[in-house]
Design a protein around this motif. Structure first.
Motif, short mmCIF file in Angstrom:
data_model
loop_
_atom_site.label_atom_id
_atom_site.label_comp_id
_atom_site.label_asym_id
_atom_site.label_seq_id
_atom_site.Cartn_x
_atom_site.Cartn_y
_atom_site.Cartn_z
N ASN A 7 -6.49 3.94 0.10
CA ASN A 7 -5.17 3.44 0.39
C ASN A 7 -4.53 3.62 1.67
N GLU A 8 -4.92 4.66 2.42
CA GLU A 8 -4.28 4.83 3.68
C GLU A 8 -4.82 3.70 4.68
N GLY A 9 -5.86 3.37 4.48
CA GLY A 9 -6.54 2.32 5.28
C GLY A 9 -5.74 1.13 5.08
N SER A 10 -5.58 0.53 3.71
CA SER A 10 -4.97 -0.42 3.19
C SER A 10 -3.56 -0.54 3.82
N GLN A 11 -3.00 0.53 3.70
CA GLN A 11 -1.39 0.42 3.95
C GLN A 11 -1.36 0.49 5.68
N THR A 12 -2.11 1.06 6.44
CA THR A 12 -2.33 0.77 7.77
C THR A 12 -2.64 -0.84 8.12
N LEU A 13 -3.30 -1.39 7.28
CA LEU A 13 -3.68 -2.74 7.59
C LEU A 13 -2.31 -3.48 7.20
N LEU A 14 -1.68 -3.38 6.09
CA LEU A 14 -0.36 -3.90 5.69
C LEU A 14 0.51 -3.82 6.94
N ASP A 15 0.65 -2.81 7.59
CA ASP A 15 1.79 -2.36 8.44
C ASP A 15 1.20 -2.85 9.70
N ARG A 16 0.13 -3.11 10.08
CA ARG A 16 -0.43 -3.99 11.26
C ARG A 16 -0.26 -5.42 11.10
N LEU A 17 -0.46 -5.84 9.92
CA LEU A 17 -0.34 -7.40 9.70
C LEU A 17 1.11 -7.84 9.58
N SER A 18 1.95 -6.82 9.46
CA SER A 18 3.69 -7.04 9.11
C SER A 18 4.08 -7.82 10.32
N GLY A 19 4.79 -8.87 9.82
CA GLY A 19 5.48 -10.07 10.80
C GLY A 19 4.23 -10.88 11.22
N LYS A 20 3.04 -10.73 10.92
CA LYS A 20 1.90 -11.91 11.20
C LYS A 20 1.45 -12.72 9.96
N ILE A 21 1.08 -11.84 8.87
CA ILE A 21 0.48 -12.31 7.78
C ILE A 21 1.04 -11.34 6.60
N ASP A 22 1.37 -12.16 5.57
CA ASP A 22 1.85 -11.67 4.41
C ASP A 22 0.90 -11.66 3.23
N VAL A 23 0.62 -10.39 3.11
CA VAL A 23 -0.71 -9.87 1.79
C VAL A 23 0.14 -9.00 1.01
N ASP A 24 -0.42 -9.06 -0.46
CA ASP A 24 0.09 -7.71 -1.03
C ASP A 24 -0.92 -6.68 -0.93
N PHE A 25 -0.45 -5.72 -1.52
CA PHE A 25 -1.34 -4.37 -1.40
C PHE A 25 -2.84 -4.53 -1.80
N ASP A 26 -2.89 -5.05 -3.08
CA ASP A 26 -4.47 -5.40 -3.59
C ASP A 26 -5.24 -6.44 -2.63
N PHE A 42 -9.27 -4.32 3.96
CA PHE A 42 -9.75 -2.90 4.22
C PHE A 42 -11.28 -2.74 3.90
N THR A 43 -11.52 -3.03 2.81
CA THR A 43 -13.22 -2.98 2.33
C THR A 43 -13.78 -3.74 3.23
N LEU A 44 -13.71 -4.84 3.63
CA LEU A 44 -14.35 -5.73 4.57
C LEU A 44 -14.44 -5.18 5.84
N ILE A 45 -13.33 -4.74 6.49
CA ILE A 45 -13.08 -4.02 7.58
C ILE A 45 -14.17 -3.02 7.58
N CYS A 46 -14.11 -2.20 6.53
CA CYS A 46 -15.41 -0.89 6.41
C CYS A 46 -16.55 -1.40 6.43
N VAL A 47 -16.91 -2.56 5.79
CA VAL A 47 -18.33 -3.01 5.77
C VAL A 47 -18.50 -3.52 6.90
N LEU A 48 -17.83 -4.12 7.81
CA LEU A 48 -18.00 -4.52 9.28
C LEU A 48 -18.53 -3.54 10.27
N HIS A 49 -17.93 -2.48 9.78
CA HIS A 49 -18.27 -1.27 10.49
C HIS A 49 -19.65 -0.49 10.18
#
Length: 159
Positions: A124-143, A149-156
């Motif tokens: 959830n913390e990673g998802s919120q960080t992603l929401l914050d980083r995308l703010s003003g660029k891309i609108d997404v809901d929390f889900d 964020f799951t995809l970002i983790c798997v890329l790592h």
């Protein structure tokens, strides 16, 4: 935030800069992409024409590039997201996932539940960080942020 129903991703592609990995990692990437496409809310802030959208992800100097196009491949916008703010969260997330999988083999249900709560909290913390980083660029809901964020983790993940 209300986003029209056609504002969604219909395709997510990882470009060659992401690199390929072990079969296990490739499977996890495919599952993460499937889950994201299956259910998401996604709209570039600067786009008033609506979706659906295609997303091509690439890596450039530890930055994640979001190349967004319409379903017919007409370009919409490209956003570059630094992955630096995610390093600690992703590292901690992998460590707690390791603990979780170890616990499943040898710990009590209450210990497993406690570790899983921590794992979900980090996610959830990673998802919120992603929401914050995308703010003003891309609108997404929390889900959707959770699935991204799951995809970002798997890329790592190296497997």
């Amino acid at each position: 935030m209300t986003i029209p129903p056609d504002c969604r991703l219909v395709e997510v592609e990882l470009d060659e800069s992401i690199g390929r990995s072990t079969p296990d990692v490739e499977h996890e990437r495919a599952v993460a992409i499937f889950d994201l496409i299956e259910e998401n809310t996604f709209r570039p802030v600067a786009d008033d024409n609506g979706g659906p959208y295609r997303l091509r992800l690439s890596l450039v100097e530890s930055k994640l590039v979001f190349a967004i196009a319409r379903e017919n491949n007409d370009p919409v916008v490209t956003h570059i997201l630094s992955l630096t703010p995610f390093r600690r969260i992703v590292k901690d997330y992998f460590l707690i996932c390791e603990s979780y999988y170890d616990a499943i083999r040898s710990s009590s249900p209450s210990q497993i539940e406690a570790i899983d709560m921590g794992r979900r909290g980090l996610h959830n913390e990673g998802s919120q960080t992603l929401l914050d980083r995308l703010s003003g660029k891309i609108d997404v809901d929390f889900d959707t942020a959770r699935r991204l964020f799951t995809l970002i983790c798997v890329l790592h993940w190296r497997g």
